[in-house]
Scaffold this motif. Structure first.
Motif, mmCIF file in Angstrom:
data_model
loop_
_atom_site.group_PDB
_atom_site.id
_atom_site.type_symbol
_atom_site.label_atom_id
_atom_site.label_comp_id
_atom_site.label_asym_id
_atom_site.label_seq_id
_atom_site.Cartn_x
_atom_site.Cartn_y
_atom_site.Cartn_z
ATOM 1 N N ILE A 232 0.935 -1.081 0.191
ATOM 2 C CA ILE A 232 -0.037 -0.056 -0.176
ATOM 3 C C ILE A 232 0.892 1.199 0.018
ATOM 4 C CG2 ILE A 232 -1.945 1.147 1.108
ATOM 5 C CD1 ILE A 232 -2.632 -1.399 2.568
ATOM 6 N N PRO A 233 1.213 2.044 -1.072
ATOM 7 C CA PRO A 233 1.781 3.091 -1.249
ATOM 8 C C PRO A 233 1.375 4.160 -0.431
ATOM 9 C CG PRO A 233 1.543 2.284 -3.375
ATOM 10 C CD PRO A 233 0.549 1.596 -2.301
ATOM 11 N N ASP A 234 2.100 5.194 0.120
ATOM 12 C CA ASP A 234 1.682 6.309 0.843
ATOM 13 C C ASP A 234 1.073 7.289 0.079
ATOM 14 O OD1 ASP A 234 2.715 5.026 3.350
ATOM 15 O OD2 ASP A 234 4.423 6.428 3.163
ATOM 16 N N GLU A 235 1.400 7.179 -1.182
ATOM 17 C CA GLU A 235 0.800 8.289 -2.147
ATOM 18 C C GLU A 235 -0.016 7.530 -3.087
ATOM 19 O OE1 GLU A 235 1.458 11.326 -1.857
ATOM 20 O OE2 GLU A 235 2.725 11.371 -0.346
ATOM 21 N N GLY A 236 -1.250 8.398 -3.484
ATOM 22 C CA GLY A 236 -2.273 7.673 -4.511
ATOM 23 C C GLY A 236 -3.150 6.640 -3.970
ATOM 24 N N ASN A 237 -3.850 6.068 -4.584
ATOM 25 C CA ASN A 237 -4.879 5.247 -4.226
ATOM 26 C C ASN A 237 -4.993 3.938 -4.709
ATOM 27 O OD1 ASN A 237 -5.854 6.074 -6.605
ATOM 28 N ND2 ASN A 237 -7.775 6.780 -6.250
ATOM 29 N N LYS A 238 -3.977 3.094 -4.927
ATOM 30 C CA LYS A 238 -3.890 2.014 -5.265
ATOM 31 C C LYS A 238 -3.138 0.979 -4.105
ATOM 32 C CE LYS A 238 -5.429 3.100 -9.449
ATOM 33 N NZ LYS A 238 -6.611 2.643 -10.022
ATOM 34 N N VAL A 239 -3.515 -0.399 -4.391
ATOM 35 C CA VAL A 239 -2.927 -1.343 -3.426
ATOM 36 C C VAL A 239 -2.677 -2.214 -4.758
ATOM 37 C CG1 VAL A 239 -3.273 -2.996 -1.881
ATOM 38 C CG2 VAL A 239 -4.314 -0.792 -1.912
ATOM 39 N N GLY A 287 -8.873 4.346 -1.571
ATOM 40 C CA GLY A 287 -8.881 5.564 -1.493
ATOM 41 C C GLY A 287 -9.100 6.050 0.063
ATOM 42 N N VAL A 288 -8.915 7.450 0.317
ATOM 43 C CA VAL A 288 -9.179 8.116 1.438
ATOM 44 C C VAL A 288 -10.780 7.708 1.728
ATOM 45 C CG1 VAL A 288 -9.429 10.241 2.847
ATOM 46 C CG2 VAL A 288 -7.692 9.819 1.015
#
Length: 357
Positions: A232-239, A287-288
């Motif tokens: 799970i990257p800190d940036e973006g909304n992808k896993v 996403g958030v």
């Protein structure tokens, strides 16, 4: 302590009542044998010293009855028999309390070791990991167990968080050992392997290597671990996800529940030497404000009294809880209600919420 002190009044009042009634009763009525109830009741709340004291008082009460009932003669044989019987019962009660306390100390030691092993092998996940708010829960099938074959772990990298959730085939100490091996390998390599596919291949090799140990009693292919890896990257909304025969994760977004099925799932870890393994990386949105639920098959394979499986996706769809802790709290109670209070298999759950960076 106050509750136990209040309970002591019960055998004392009982002995006093038996003495008074027996002394005042007609010659043909003997209530002395009822004194045995006093030490017997004390077992429920007292230790050896209290049980011994009550037993001694019961014997003294029986002696008082014998003296007052046999004023004109020596203590009768009937009363002597009752006194000896009370002494034997009192000694038995004291021995029982001593053995019970010894067993309780041993059980407390076992629980302490079990809890220590759980903290070492299955470390609790922190509440916050980077931009993620996390809650985790482990439900053991065995009443006194603290850890089993289900596992989870999280490791921070330079750009995000990597998570592992898995389930070892089988039960008992062998499964705990296999879980510890995989968790150790994941924690050591999660931040070193460049890609998720390389990490999955490394973990698969670690499990396969363990099967070749000389003391391993099971044959290759009989032991494996279903697992799912997440980046799970800190940036973006992808896993990014690699599924190795594990139940698919669930994403809850705006009241809608989505089950994320892998496009090309890999075999469980430990079968890499038996079949050709291609660790395909799947990607999905997270996403958030979204809630990601990871779990083991002990959740979805839990059965009610009619044999019906727990319908996880259908149950959580109507729940308003979005905080990970509140969500898992409700899931725990709903799952245990479904099975009638006891699971047949271990179950591990992780809920994750992405927060604004």
């Amino acid at each position: 302590m106050r509750a136990r002190d209040a309970m002591v009044a019960i055998p004392l009042a009982w002995m006093a009542a038996v003495v008074v009634i027996d002394v005042l009763a007609p010659p043909g009525i003997h209530l002395g044998p009822l004194l045995v109830a006093a030490p017997a009741v004390t077992i429920a709340f007292g230790g050896p010293w209290l049980a011994g004291l009550v037993s001694a008082l019961a014997v003294a009460a029986q002696v008082i009855i014998a003296v007052l009932r046999d004023r004109d003669e020596l203590i009768s044989a009937n009363h002597w028999a009752q006194i000896v019987a009370l002494i034997i019962v009192g000694l038995s009660v004291v021995i029982f309390c001593v053995l019970r306390e010894r067993r309780a100390r041993e059980l407390n030691q076992v629980r302490y070791v079990s809890e220590t092993a759980q903290r070492v092998v299955l470390r609790p996940l922190p509440k916050y990991i980077g931009p993620l708010r996390v809650a985790s829960l482990y439900l053991a099938a065995e009443a006194e167990a603290k850890i089993g074959g289900d596992l989870y772990a999280a490791v921070r990298t330079d750009s995000g968080t990597r998570l592992l959730v898995g389930d070892v085939r089988g039960r008992g100490m062998t499964s705990v050992g296999d879980a510890a091996l995989l968790l150790g390998a994941f924690r050591a390599a999660a931040h070193r392997q460049a890609t998720l596919a390389e990490l999955a291949a490394y973990l698969d090799g670690s499990v396969c290597w363990n099967l070749t140990e000389p003391d391993e009693t099971e044959q290759a292919g009989e032991t494996f671990i279903t697992a799912a890896l997440f980046d799970i990257p800190d940036e973006g909304n992808k896993v990014n996800m690699i599924d190795c025969g594990h139940p698919p994760p669930i994403v809850v977004r705006n009241g809608r529940v989505s089950t994320i099925d892998a496009y090309q799932p890999a075999p469980p870890l430990g079968l890499g030497e038996l079949v050709h393994t291609n660790h395909h990386v799947d990607t999905f949105d997270f996403g958030v404000g979204d809630l990601l639920l990871l779990y083991t098959d002990g959740v979805i394979e839990a059965r009610d009294s009619t044999g019906a499986f727990y319908p996880l996706a259908q149950r959580i769809q109507a729940w308003p809880e979005r905080h990970p802790d509140a969500f898992l709290h409700r899931l725990r109670h709903d799952l245990l209600d479904h099975v009638g209070g006891r699971l047949d298999d271990d179950a591990a759950m992780i809920s994750i919420e992405r927060l604004p960076t």
